[in-house]
Write a protein that holds these residues in place. Structure first.
Motif, PDB file in Angstrom:
ATOM      1  N   PRO A  86       0.820  -1.228   0.000  1.00  0.00           N
ATOM      2  CA  PRO A  86       0.000   0.000   0.000  1.00  0.00           C
ATOM      3  C   PRO A  86       0.847   1.268   0.000  1.00  0.00           C
ATOM      4  O   PRO A  86       0.491   2.262  -0.651  1.00  0.00           O
ATOM      5  N   ASP A  89       2.165   1.769  -3.492  1.00  0.00           N
ATOM      6  CA  ASP A  89       1.115   2.268  -4.374  1.00  0.00           C
ATOM      7  C   ASP A  89       0.823   3.736  -4.104  1.00  0.00           C
ATOM      8  O   ASP A  89       0.493   4.491  -5.021  1.00  0.00           O
ATOM      9  N   GLU A  90       0.948   4.144  -2.865  1.00  0.00           N
ATOM     10  CA  GLU A  90       0.727   5.554  -2.534  1.00  0.00           C
ATOM     11  C   GLU A  90       1.897   6.417  -2.997  1.00  0.00           C
ATOM     12  O   GLU A  90       1.705   7.559  -3.418  1.00  0.00           O
ATOM     13  N   PRO A  93       1.586   5.820  -7.558  1.00  0.00           N
ATOM     14  CA  PRO A  93       0.313   5.184  -7.912  1.00  0.00           C
ATOM     15  C   PRO A  93       0.212   4.905  -9.406  1.00  0.00           C
ATOM     16  O   PRO A  93       0.920   5.494 -10.223  1.00  0.00           O
TER      17      PRO A  93
END
Length: 234
Positions: A86, A89-90, A93
Motif C-alpha cells: 500500500p 502504491d501511494e 500510484p
C-alpha cells in the motif's frame, strides 16, 4: 529327377572344394548379418528415440524444478514486502491520482493556515490506465499552487510537502509581495506516477495544426472560473 540330382551334385562339389566352401560361408554370413540388421534396426531406432525422449523429459523436469524454485523465492519476496505494497502504491500510484493528491495539498494548507489563491496544472490524465503493468512507464504531471499567508507557515508547509509519501519534486518557489496585498508564495511541483505514454496527434492520424486548432477551441469553451492554462481562482 535329373535336375534334383544335378543340384545335389553342385552342392556336393561346393562341399568338396575348400575355396568354394569358404566363399559360400562368407556369403551366407553376410546374408545372415544383413537379415539381422534389417530385423534389429527398427528396434535400435526405437531405443534411440526413447533415449532422446527421456533426455528431453529430464531437461524439462530440471527447468520446471528451477521455475518452481524461482516461484517459491518470488513468493517469499512477496511475503516480505506485502505489508509495504500500500505504501508503494501511494508513493507511485497507477494513474495520476490527481484529485486525491490535491486533497492532500488542501489539507496541508489548512493545517498551516495558508489560503490557496490559485492552482495551475496542465496535461494531467485523470483516468486510471487499464492495461498490463509491464506496459506502464514512469510519468509526471507539473502543477503550481499560489498561497497567501505568512512566510514561516509556508516554510513549514514545504517541509511537510517534501516528506509526503507521494514521490514529488519541488522545482520552483516564487515569492511576491505587492502593496496592499497579502504575501503570495507560489510553489511549482512535479508529481510522479505510473501511466501510459501520451498519444501524439500523429499517432491518432490528426495533423498537428488541426490538433492545435481543436485545443484552442476547447480552451475558448472553458468556463470563466478556469482559464485556458488551468488556473483556478478562488
Amino acid at each position: 529327377m535329373a535336375d534334383y540330382k544335378q543340384v545335389l551334385k553342385q552342392y556336393g562339389q561346393i562341399g568338396e572344394n575348400p575355396q568354394a566352401r569358404g566363399y559360400f560361408g562368407i556369403l551366407a554370413t553376410l546374408t545372415l548379418l544383413i537379415v539381422l540388421l534389417l530385423l534389429i534396426f527398427p528396434a535400435i531406432r526405437h531405443v534411440t528415440q526413447i533415449n532422446k525422449e527421456i533426455t528431453d523429459a529430464r531437461e524439462v523436469v530440471a527447468k520446471l524444478e528451477t521455475k518452481l524454485e524461482d516461484l517459491e523465492q518470488a513468493r517469499i519476496n512477496l511475503e516480505e514486502v506485502k505489508a509495504d505494497l500500500p505504501l508503494l502504491d501511494e508513493a507511485l500510484p497507477v494513474g495520476s491520482d490527481m484529485p486525491k493528491h490535491f486533497v492532500t495539498i488542501d489539507s496541508l494548507s489548512q493545517k498551516h493556515k495558508l489560503k490557496i489563491f490559485s492552482v495551475q496544472f496542465t496535461d494531467v490524465p485523470l483516468s486510471k490506465p487499464s492495461i498490463q503493468e509491464s506496459e506502464l512507464e514512469t510519468r509526471n504531471f507539473v502543477y503550481s499552487v499560489t498561497f497567501e499567508g505568512a512566510f514561516p507557515r509556508f516554510r513549514s508547509f514545504l517541509s511537510d510537502l517534501e516528506h509526503l509519501i507521494r514521490i514529488s519534486n519541488v522545482g520552483s518557489i516564487n515569492i511576491l509581495k505587492e502593496e496592499d496585498t497579502p504575501l503570495r508564495l507560489t510553489v511549482g511541483v512535479s508529481s510522479y506516477f505510473l501511466g501510459t505514454s501520451p498519444v501524439s496527434p500523429e499517432d491518432l492520424g490528426t495533423p498537428a495544426g488541426q490538433a492545435d486548432q481543436q485545443t484552442s477551441e476547447t480552451q475558448q469553451q472553458t468556463p470563466n472560473e478556469v482559464n485556458p492554462g488551468g488556473l483556478i481562482n478562488e
